[in-house]
Design an enzyme around this catalytic site. Structure first.
Site, short mmCIF file in Angstrom:
data_model
loop_
_atom_site.label_atom_id
_atom_site.label_comp_id
_atom_site.label_asym_id
_atom_site.label_seq_id
_atom_site.Cartn_x
_atom_site.Cartn_y
_atom_site.Cartn_z
CG ASP A 10 -2.04 1.03 1.03
OD1 ASP A 10 -3.04 0.70 0.41
OD2 ASP A 10 -1.87 2.19 1.46
CE1 TYR B 87 -5.30 8.29 2.39
CE2 TYR B 87 -3.80 8.87 0.62
CZ TYR B 87 -4.98 8.30 1.05
OH TYR B 87 -5.84 7.73 0.14
O1 1CP Z 1 -4.11 -4.88 -6.90
C1 1CP Z 1 -3.67 -3.86 -6.31
O2 1CP Z 1 -3.64 -2.76 -6.84
C2 1CP Z 1 -3.20 -4.10 -4.90
C3 1CP Z 1 -2.09 -3.26 -4.38
C4 1CP Z 1 -2.51 -1.88 -3.87
C5 1CP Z 1 -2.16 -0.65 -4.42
C6 1CP Z 1 -1.42 -0.41 -5.73
C7 1CP Z 1 -3.24 -1.60 -2.68
C8 1CP Z 1 -3.83 -2.59 -1.77
N1 1CP Z 1 -3.25 -0.24 -2.48
C9 1CP Z 1 -2.61 0.36 -3.53
C10 1CP Z 1 -2.35 1.78 -3.71
C11 1CP Z 1 -3.11 2.78 -2.94
N2 1CP Z 1 -3.47 2.77 -1.62
C12 1CP Z 1 -3.51 4.02 -3.47
C13 1CP Z 1 -3.19 4.46 -4.88
C14 1CP Z 1 -4.16 3.88 -5.84
C15 1CP Z 1 -5.58 4.36 -5.69
O3 1CP Z 1 -5.82 5.56 -5.84
O4 1CP Z 1 -6.44 3.50 -5.45
C16 1CP Z 1 -4.16 4.75 -2.46
C17 1CP Z 1 -4.76 6.14 -2.57
C18 1CP Z 1 -4.13 3.95 -1.30
C19 1CP Z 1 -4.66 4.31 0.04
C20 1CP Z 1 -5.64 3.32 0.48
N3 1CP Z 1 -5.30 2.09 0.95
C21 1CP Z 1 -7.04 3.40 0.43
C22 1CP Z 1 -7.81 4.58 -0.12
C23 1CP Z 1 -8.63 5.20 0.94
C24 1CP Z 1 -8.92 6.63 0.68
O5 1CP Z 1 -9.97 6.91 0.09
O6 1CP Z 1 -8.10 7.44 1.06
C25 1CP Z 1 -7.55 2.19 0.94
C26 1CP Z 1 -8.97 1.80 1.14
C27 1CP Z 1 -6.42 1.36 1.24
C28 1CP Z 1 -6.44 -0.04 1.72
C29 1CP Z 1 -6.11 -1.03 0.66
N4 1CP Z 1 -4.93 -1.06 -0.04
C30 1CP Z 1 -4.94 -2.15 -0.89
C31 1CP Z 1 -6.17 -2.83 -0.70
C32 1CP Z 1 -6.58 -4.09 -1.41
C33 1CP Z 1 -6.89 -2.13 0.26
C34 1CP Z 1 -8.23 -2.48 0.84
C35 1CP Z 1 -8.00 -3.14 2.13
C36 1CP Z 1 -8.99 -4.20 2.35
O7 1CP Z 1 -10.11 -3.83 2.63
O8 1CP Z 1 -8.62 -5.38 2.25
#
Ligand code: 1CP
Length: 356
Positions: A85, A161
């Site tokens: 992440d 963040y």
């Molecule tokens: O397949 C993939 O892309 C998995 C790897 C991955 C990546 C590239 C994850 C796993 N997160 C990210 C990048 C990420 N994390 C970004 C950039 C991409 C985007 O805009 O989506 C951002 C902004 C985050 C921050 C983040 N992490 C959020 C966004 C929340 C918000 O609105 O500020 C969230 C919900 C997460 C948790 C997260 N990261 C990844 C997953 C699968 C999850 C969900 C966790 C879960 O519920 O299992």
């Protein structure tokens, strides 16, 4: 480029997705999807249930390796994105990061005018060593024709963040900071450039084939601020990566850049750009060099909707970018309630389409 890659290119066996990132048109168009690993997959939910929270999941190489490989196994995507992440860097820098169920990430705020340098860069980069272990495990299990993409958040998106304490805000605190104290904010962004460059370099060292910088919160910025907090830090990051002898292609993704995307593509030194949902093909094709690879664009909500309207749009986008190196992807991440058959359908359509 590595000697090995040069050989592969000569005999046409280079990984298709990586070949596009090197500026070559490839048919069928390679495909992967942002957030292809995640909550829409039952096998992901099963895996996540085994970890002690989301950070523990990211820091456990055995689990993160499986999560990275799941979309390859289920959908036969051309690219695997490292399961990690963007907020791990803040955690490594000693800012407390928590993922709350139903709320999302909560981050310890940095003081106004403060820096992100509680932990020395080298130490922060070492704290992230489970991620490099995941890269090397995935890399040894991935088929030769698949591309492994490493990533980090771009400085502004990660800083946001730490300044606002969470995502999904109107970003006003951080943006006022950018207007009132640009020099102070630049120092904080520089802290992130340095640690992120070393973090990405370590991913490259461990075996990723390409790197992506996620600037997910680049939308809606005045042009002067966009230059200051999006273009400048991404440019410094690419420059720093090259100084650290990282040779793999770098994808920039300034989500929501709009009319600023051509300047971003021109000035940052990225090899390819990610297109968001609001991109306009005629603008992209007119304003970006024809040799610049693009990836993205399909609306994640259309992927959720499915049906004829989705199928027509997939073909429209393949047609729209037929004259340039193109990687099929979404304009943002796969949403948790996306039906699996819709993803399968898109993969099938992209594989069956031909530019001839
Ligand atoms: O397949 C993939 O892309 C998995 C790897 C991955 C990546 C590239 C994850 C796993 N997160 C990210 C990048 C990420 N994390 C970004 C950039 C991409 C985007 O805009 O989506 C951002 C902004 C985050 C921050 C983040 N992490 C959020 C966004 C929340 C918000 O609105 O500020 C969230 C919900 C997460 C948790 C997260 N990261 C990844 C997953 C699968 C999850 C969900 C966790 C879960 O519920 O299992």
């Amino acid at each position: 480029m590595l000697d090995e890659e040069e050989d592969q290119m000569a005999n046409g066996s280079l990984k298709p997705l990586l070949n596009v990132l090197h500026g070559n048109r490839q048919d069928p168009v390679p495909i992967w999807m942002m957030r292809q690993a995640g909550r829409h997959l039952p096998e992901y939910m099963e895996l996540r249930g085994r970890a002690n929270g989301f950070l523990d999941f990211c820091y456990t190489p055995s689990l993160a390796t499986e999560a990275t490989l799941q979309p390859i196994e289920r959908y036969d995507m051309d690219g695997a994105i490292l399961f990690a992440d963007i907020l791990l860097v803040l955690d490594a820098l000693g800012q407390c990061v928590r993922f709350e169920k139903g709320v999302g990430p909560i981050v310890e705020k940095v003081e106004k005018g403060g820096r992100l340098n509680k932990v020395p860069v080298q130490q922060a980069v070492e704290r992230l060593s489970p991620v490099y272990e995941t890269v090397s495990r995935v890399s040894s299990r991935l088929a030769d024709n698949k591309t492994l993409i490493g990533f980090a958040g771009a400085p502004w998106t990660v800083a946001l963040y730490a300044i606002e304490g969470r995502g999904g805000t109107d970003k006003s605190q951080a943006r006022i900071w950018a207007h009132q104290h640009p020099a102070e904010l630049a120092l904080l962004l520089d802290d992130l450039v340095e640690v992120t460059a070393h973090y990405m370099a370590a991913q490259a060292e461990a075996g990723v084939n390409a790197l992506m910088m996620f600037d997910s919160w680049a939308e809606g910025l005045p042009n002067d601020i966009f230059e200051q907090i999006i273009i400048e830090p991404n440019k410094k990051l690419v420059k720093r990566l090259r100084e650290l002898k990282v040779t793999v292609p770098v994808i920039g993704f300034p989500r929501g850049a709009g009319v600023m995307l051509p300047d971003f593509a021109d000035q940052t030194g990225v090899n390819a750009v990610g297109l968001d949902t609001a991109a306009l093909p005629s603008f992209i094709n007119r304003e970006l060099p024809v040799s610049m690879p693009v990836q993205g664009h399909l609306d994640p909500l259309l992927l959720m909707a499915g049906g004829d309207v989705m199928e027509r749009r997939v073909i429209e986008l393949l047609d729209a970018y037929r004259d340039r190196p193109h990687i099929f992807n979404l304009g943002h991440g796969v949403l948790p309630t996306t039906p699996i058959p819709h993803v399968e359908k898109v993969v099938e359509l992209v594989r069956a389409w031909s530019a001839d």
